[in-house]
Design a protein around this motif. Structure first.
Motif, short mmCIF file in Angstrom:
data_model
loop_
_atom_site.label_atom_id
_atom_site.label_comp_id
_atom_site.label_asym_id
_atom_site.label_seq_id
_atom_site.Cartn_x
_atom_site.Cartn_y
_atom_site.Cartn_z
N GLY A 48 4.01 -38.84 15.38
CA GLY A 48 3.55 -39.07 14.00
C GLY A 48 4.48 -38.51 12.95
O GLY A 48 5.70 -38.58 13.05
N GLY A 49 3.88 -37.96 11.91
CA GLY A 49 4.66 -37.34 10.84
C GLY A 49 5.07 -38.34 9.78
O GLY A 49 4.61 -39.48 9.75
N TYR A 50 5.97 -37.91 8.94
CA TYR A 50 6.40 -38.72 7.81
C TYR A 50 7.43 -39.76 8.27
O TYR A 50 7.94 -39.70 9.39
N ALA A 51 7.69 -40.70 7.38
CA ALA A 51 8.68 -41.73 7.71
C ALA A 51 10.07 -41.26 7.32
O ALA A 51 10.24 -40.60 6.30
N VAL A 52 11.04 -41.59 8.14
CA VAL A 52 12.44 -41.31 7.82
C VAL A 52 13.18 -42.65 7.82
O VAL A 52 12.67 -43.63 8.34
N PHE A 102 0.11 -35.73 6.05
CA PHE A 102 -0.80 -35.83 7.21
C PHE A 102 -1.40 -37.23 7.28
O PHE A 102 -1.43 -37.96 6.28
N SER A 103 -1.85 -37.59 8.47
CA SER A 103 -2.42 -38.92 8.68
C SER A 103 -3.82 -39.00 8.12
O SER A 103 -4.58 -38.02 8.21
N VAL A 104 -4.14 -40.15 7.57
CA VAL A 104 -5.50 -40.41 7.08
C VAL A 104 -5.88 -41.82 7.52
O VAL A 104 -5.03 -42.60 7.94
N ALA A 105 -7.19 -42.13 7.40
CA ALA A 105 -7.62 -43.51 7.67
C ALA A 105 -7.15 -44.38 6.52
O ALA A 105 -7.17 -43.95 5.36
N ASP A 106 -6.73 -45.61 6.83
CA ASP A 106 -6.30 -46.52 5.76
C ASP A 106 -7.52 -47.25 5.20
O ASP A 106 -7.89 -48.31 5.69
N SER A 107 -8.11 -46.66 4.18
CA SER A 107 -9.25 -47.34 3.54
C SER A 107 -8.78 -47.96 2.22
O SER A 107 -9.56 -48.21 1.32
N PHE A 108 -7.46 -48.18 2.12
CA PHE A 108 -6.89 -48.68 0.86
C PHE A 108 -6.36 -50.12 0.99
O PHE A 108 -5.77 -50.62 0.06
N ASP A 109 -6.52 -50.71 2.19
CA ASP A 109 -5.96 -52.06 2.43
C ASP A 109 -4.46 -52.08 2.13
O ASP A 109 -3.96 -52.94 1.41
N LEU A 110 -3.74 -51.13 2.65
CA LEU A 110 -2.35 -50.95 2.22
C LEU A 110 -1.43 -52.06 2.73
O LEU A 110 -0.55 -52.52 2.01
N ASP A 111 -1.60 -52.46 3.98
CA ASP A 111 -0.80 -53.55 4.54
C ASP A 111 0.70 -53.44 4.19
O ASP A 111 1.24 -54.21 3.39
N HIS A 112 1.37 -52.49 4.77
CA HIS A 112 2.80 -52.27 4.58
C HIS A 112 3.19 -51.98 3.14
O HIS A 112 4.19 -52.49 2.63
N SER A 113 2.37 -51.20 2.48
CA SER A 113 2.69 -50.82 1.11
C SER A 113 2.33 -49.36 0.87
O SER A 113 1.75 -48.71 1.76
N GLY A 114 2.70 -48.86 -0.29
CA GLY A 114 2.39 -47.48 -0.63
C GLY A 114 1.89 -47.38 -2.06
O GLY A 114 2.21 -48.23 -2.90
#
Ligand SMILES: Cc1cc2nc3c(=O)[nH]c(=O)nc-3n(C[C@H](O)[C@H](O)[C@H](O)COP(=O)(O)OP(=O)(O)OC[C@H]3O[C@@H](n4cnc5c(N)ncnc54)[C@H](O)[C@@H]3O)c2cc1C
Length: 414
Positions: free
Chosen positions: A55-59, A195-207
């Protein structure tokens, strides 16, 4: 047949200083193990964590130099297959309304991957030719003409020809083998928690990012549907460094919660999930600046020797450094004095550019005032209309590509 075998064995170059211990199994350590094994050395990697840390952050990797080393390692396609595929990043206001969009390449480079996924790919590419010792740490190093005599937290003492510290910002090898120099680790005044969280934002490859003065909260989609990664960046309120215990997660979570306790948007929802996150990460953003990257038979690579911080191409630099260090050791037939000097000479200017770029990171990641936040948002709103084509590409790859990779199969001279 026998004579053919003897002839073959005689033609293999006999390399000195073949037994090499590496501390740290994240990016720099396994990447170095890969290149050392390919050049005829015998690497052993010792990692403090009981198993590979996921896991962890993206590089990210960006530009031809990073990508060509990954391609030569045969792992570029795997990395592409597991990339985050981040498409858009949107700055929002307190109510979640978009105020500006940042092009993906600025955050995600040419290929972005979770650090843990990258570490696994590197581990799998090396585990057949590298001895890995997990749940283990070096406790002392003593060098003489015969090698480096190493004691471990669990295993019996052993002697290696060389030891390389690839154990990150708070490097154990740096502490054990390099003279204490208080100025060598410079806190840039920015703190980060991920840290990891549940995606309750409908992010779909976005931030999504939300900033108030000195603080930015963000949430990015993970690699799998339903997964997301929360990120918090903040500066110390009174510019004084925040002191904390690297091993005390409870204390670190209190620091993050208190820094964001009056921040709106979705911050309370994200912070609620912090205590349950298995991969909670907190650290200061610091840079490492040493007069020398080696001390006798011991050398440093990656963040241990020259951490830059977010925005400084640390991951790409680590894989390039692994290629160069192993190449120089092979080119010098294992003569570490020659190889370490050439490695440092080649890499220093490149590292310096990455560090310089990252020093602007705090102002970008957590702008200090509302005026600076508005200026940043205005810049990203204007960006699509700027005339210079390729400007974003140029700005986001210029430091990452500022190195000419030596071709160790052709020339070995510095
Ligand atoms: C928040 C954040 C975001 C970042 N984003 C990016 C980005 O987008 N792009 C980018 O290029 N770079 C980014 N970086 C930088 C990047 O993570 C590092 O530069 C890169 O991972 C280099 O890694 P490394 O292998 O040198 O060290 P690390 O990844 O820190 O790994 C060190 C390893 O050593 C191990 N270790 C520690 N102590 C010991 C010990 N005593 N004994 C044995 N093992 C030990 C650790 O467990 C770990 O596995 C970011 C860094 C941070 C902090």
């Amino acid at each position: 047949m026998y004579y053919t075998y003897v002839l073959y064995v005689c033609m293999i170059p006999v390399m000195d200083n073949r037994r090499i211990l590496i501390s740290g199994a994240s990016v720099a350590g396994p990447a170095l193990a890969y290149w050392l094994a390919r050049r005829g050395f015998s690497p052993t990697v010792v990692e403090r964590a009981p198993q590979l840390r996921g896991g962890g952050y993206a590089v990210d990797f960006r530009g031809a130099a990073h990508l060509s080393v990954l391609a030569q390692m045969g792992i570029l396609d795997q990395i592409r297959a597991q990339q985050t595929r981040l498409a858009t990043t949107t700055y929002v206001d307190e109510d979640g309304r978009p105020v500006a969009r940042m092009p993906a390449g600025i955050f995600a480079g040419d290929v972005e991957i979770l650090r843990g996924d990258l570490a696994r790919i590197l581990y799998e590419a090396t585990s057949d030719r590298t001895e890995y010792l997990f749940g283990e740490s070096i406790t002392s190093l003593r060098q003489d003409a015969g090698g480096v005599h190493v004691t471990f937290s669990q295993a019996a003492p052993r002697t290696f020809d060389l030891v390389i510290g690839a154990d990150g910002l708070h490097s154990n090898v740096r502490r054990l083998a390099f003279a204490d120099n208080p100025g060598s680790v410079r806190d840039l005044g920015l703190y980060v928690s991920i840290f990891s969280v549940a995606d309750s934002f409908d992010l779909d490859h976005s931030g999504l990012l939300y900033s108030v003065p000195g603080r930015t909260a963000a949430v990015f989609s993970g690699r799998h549907t339903g997964q997301a990664v929360a990120q918090f960046f903040f500066t110390a309120p009174d510019q004084a460094p925040i002191s904390y215990d690297y091993h005390d997660t409870g204390q670190q979570q209190k620091i993050v919660a208190s820094a964001f306790d009056d921040v709106g948007w979705q911050v309370p929802r994200l912070l609620e999930q912090m205590p349950k996150a298995a991969d909670f990460y907190f650290d200061s953003v610091s840079q490492v600046n040493l007069d020398r990257w080696s001390a006798g038979r011991v050398a440093l690579i990656g963040d241990a020797g020259y951490a830059a911080g977010p925005g400084g191409n640390g991951t790409g630099t680590a894989v390039i450094a692994a290629y160069v260090l192993a190449g120089e050791l092979a080119a010098a037939d294992g003569d570490y004095r020659v190889a370490f000097a050439r490695y440092e000479r080649r890499l220093r200017p490149y590292v310096a550019r990455g560090q310089k770029q990252a020093r602007g990171g705090a102002a970008f990641l957590a702008p200090a005032t509302q005026k600076k936040i508005s200026q940043r948002d205005r810049f990203f709103r204007m960006l699509p209309y700027l005339p210079a084509k390729g400007l974003i590409r140029y700005l986001s790859t210029r430091t990452a590509t500022a190195i000419k990779l030596p071709d160790f199969s052709v020339s070995t001279a510095a």
